[in-house]
Scaffold this active site. Structure first.
Site, PDB file in Angstrom:
ATOM      1  N   ASP A   1      46.831  37.342  33.638  1.00 34.18           N
ATOM      2  CA  ASP A   1      46.933  37.413  35.199  1.00 34.18           C
ATOM      3  C   ASP A   1      45.577  38.622  35.503  1.00 34.18           C
ATOM      4  O   ASP A   1      46.139  39.520  35.041  1.00 34.18           O
ATOM      5  CB  ASP A   1      48.127  37.833  35.745  1.00 34.18           C
ATOM      6  CG  ASP A   1      48.293  38.047  37.226  1.00 34.18           C
ATOM      7  OD1 ASP A   1      47.120  38.037  37.819  1.00 34.18           O
ATOM      8  OD2 ASP A   1      49.278  38.343  37.814  1.00 34.18           O
ATOM      9  N   VAL A   2      44.572  38.205  35.912  1.00 41.76           N
ATOM     10  CA  VAL A   2      43.565  39.066  36.350  1.00 41.76           C
ATOM     11  C   VAL A   2      44.250  40.283  37.187  1.00 41.76           C
ATOM     12  O   VAL A   2      43.452  41.330  37.220  1.00 41.76           O
ATOM     13  CB  VAL A   2      42.253  38.620  37.007  1.00 41.76           C
ATOM     14  CG1 VAL A   2      41.692  37.714  35.931  1.00 41.76           C
ATOM     15  CG2 VAL A   2      42.434  38.042  38.447  1.00 41.76           C
TER      16      VAL A   2
ATOM     17  N   ASP B   1      43.276  32.735  31.596  1.00 37.76           N
ATOM     18  CA  ASP B   1      43.620  31.840  32.960  1.00 37.76           C
ATOM     19  C   ASP B   1      45.112  32.393  33.115  1.00 37.76           C
ATOM     20  O   ASP B   1      45.882  32.350  31.909  1.00 37.76           O
ATOM     21  CB  ASP B   1      43.249  30.582  32.821  1.00 37.76           C
ATOM     22  CG  ASP B   1      43.401  29.875  34.323  1.00 37.76           C
ATOM     23  OD1 ASP B   1      42.294  29.618  34.719  1.00 37.76           O
ATOM     24  OD2 ASP B   1      44.613  29.649  34.785  1.00 37.76           O
TER      25      ASP B   1
ATOM     26  N   TYR C   1      40.809  35.809  52.668  1.00 36.98           N
ATOM     27  CA  TYR C   1      39.599  35.174  51.559  1.00 36.98           C
ATOM     28  C   TYR C   1      38.240  36.094  52.028  1.00 36.98           C
ATOM     29  O   TYR C   1      37.631  36.597  51.136  1.00 36.98           O
ATOM     30  CB  TYR C   1      39.656  33.926  51.738  1.00 36.98           C
ATOM     31  CG  TYR C   1      39.021  33.016  50.740  1.00 36.98           C
ATOM     32  CD1 TYR C   1      39.568  32.831  49.421  1.00 36.98           C
ATOM     33  CD2 TYR C   1      37.703  32.928  50.905  1.00 36.98           C
ATOM     34  CE1 TYR C   1      38.660  32.050  48.487  1.00 36.98           C
ATOM     35  CE2 TYR C   1      36.719  32.354  49.813  1.00 36.98           C
ATOM     36  CZ  TYR C   1      37.545  31.868  48.514  1.00 36.98           C
ATOM     37  OH  TYR C   1      36.497  31.272  47.776  1.00 36.98           O
TER      38      TYR C   1
ATOM     39  N   LYS D   1      36.379  38.357  49.455  1.00 38.39           N
ATOM     40  CA  LYS D   1      34.952  38.174  48.973  1.00 38.39           C
ATOM     41  C   LYS D   1      33.957  39.084  49.301  1.00 38.39           C
ATOM     42  O   LYS D   1      33.039  39.494  48.582  1.00 38.39           O
ATOM     43  CB  LYS D   1      34.625  36.608  49.278  1.00 38.39           C
ATOM     44  CG  LYS D   1      35.667  35.652  48.632  1.00 38.39           C
ATOM     45  CD  LYS D   1      35.700  35.904  47.163  1.00 38.39           C
ATOM     46  CE  LYS D   1      36.504  34.574  46.439  1.00 38.39           C
ATOM     47  NZ  LYS D   1      36.378  34.606  44.988  1.00 38.39           N
TER      48      LYS D   1
ATOM     49  N   SER E   1      31.755  34.363  47.606  1.00 39.61           N
ATOM     50  CA  SER E   1      31.690  33.324  48.383  1.00 39.61           C
ATOM     51  C   SER E   1      30.742  33.650  49.629  1.00 39.61           C
ATOM     52  O   SER E   1      30.416  34.478  50.005  1.00 39.61           O
ATOM     53  CB  SER E   1      33.122  32.977  48.790  1.00 39.61           C
ATOM     54  OG  SER E   1      33.098  32.074  49.771  1.00 39.61           O
TER      55      SER E   1
END
Ligand code: NAD
Length: 271
Positions: free
Chosen positions: A75-76, A52, A167, A171, A154
């Site tokens: 940090d992805v 995370d 967003y 997704k 999502s």
């Protein structure tokens, strides 16, 4: 009532979907859905690595689990961080067997009001983040006999939410990328499954943070009043964790490249 039902679910699921001896990495696992997934996996015998952005919270979350677990700052959006996360995983518990790319943010607005920075941030964390996690985990799984990768999309990536332009875009792209990677793994004969899941609204700090008029701790109730919802309520993080547990386990071995909606039938309506 829900907590009581959940105890039965935990007891039942712990007899199937056994993850004993597996090493699972969950990004964005310091809170919300990621922490619920980590908890479910831990209850079912997995060794857990929480990656995370908030390193202190990741370590705190790992310490709260009833399993061998570590928390790692990551940090992805950074490939180097994701490589470091998976190296820390191998050093602690052996190579990753289950990768859950769950880290996410909201910086959203409508198409007109969104800034370039907001757009880039959301696309980078969700899409590049999933790509980094998937390609690096798959690189290891290819050498170690396979594994399961679950990408958090999502319902916004299947429908379209007007105030969630980037967003929804990110997704939707996560789902398309997941299908592409699943096709690649199948065609190459790798024993790596890659699936995306598509929840509707869930009770987490992310959702509470979208509603600035709420008092601390209060959750929005709009979904509860939506007549399209037969069992109207927000999902609990555990509802999502149960599906992710199934996808992580061998019981889902024939599920590859799927987009699994978990939305209480939100797209259905009675006329
Ligand atoms: P949350 O805000 O409660 O938790 C997200 C976690 O991700 C936090 O711990 C945060 O520190 C971490 N994170 C953020 N950016 C990161 C980065 N760059 N690298 C590593 N970690 C990072 O959110 P949540 O509601 O638990 O959402 C988890 C995932 O589920 C997200 O991908 C979100 O888009 C998705 N989702 C949520 C809902 C919902 O209603 N809450 C619905 C559908 C999908």
């Amino acid at each position: 009532m829900l907590a009581e039902a959940d105890d039965h679910v935990v007891a039942f699921l712990s007899q199937i979907h056994n993850l004993s001896g597996r090493t699972a990495v969950i990004t964005g696992g310091a809170q919300g859905i990621g922490l619920a997934i980590a908890t479910r996996f831990a209850d079912n015998g997995a060794r857990i690595v929480i990656g995370d952005l908030d390193e202190a919270k990741a370590k705190e979350a790992a310490a709260s689990l009833k399993a061998d677990a570590i928390g790692v700052g990551c940090d992805v959006a950074s490939d180097a961080d994701v490589v470091g996360l998976l190296e820390a995983t191998t050093a602690a518990f052996g190579p990753v067997n289950v990768m859950v790319n769950n880290a996410g943010i909201t910086r959203d607005a409508t198409m007109r009001k969104m800034t370039e920075q907001q757009f880039d941030d959301v696309i980078t964390v969700h899409l590049r983040g999933c790509w980094n996690g998937t390609r690096r985990a798959a690189g290891i799984m290819r050498e170690t006999g396979g594994g399961s990768i679950i990408n958090m999309s999502s319902m916004a990536g299947i429908g379209g939410v007007s105030s969630f332009c980037a967003y929804s875009a990110s997704k939707g792209a996560v789902a398309a990328m997941t299908r592409s990677i699943a096709a690649h793994c199948r065609s190459k004969g790798y024993k790596i499954r890659c699936n995306s899941i598509h929840p509707d609204g869930i009770k987490t700090p992310m959702v509470a943070g979208l509603h600035t008029t709420l008092k601390p701790g209060q959750m929005p109730s709009v979904r509860e009043k939506d007549p399209k919802q037969v069992m109207a309520r927000f999902a609990e993080p555990q509802d999502i964790a149960n599906l992710v547990l199934f996808l992580a386990s061998d019981e889902s071995r024939f599920i590859q490249g799927a987009e699994m909606r978990i939305d209480n039938g939100y797209l259905m309506w009675a006329d």
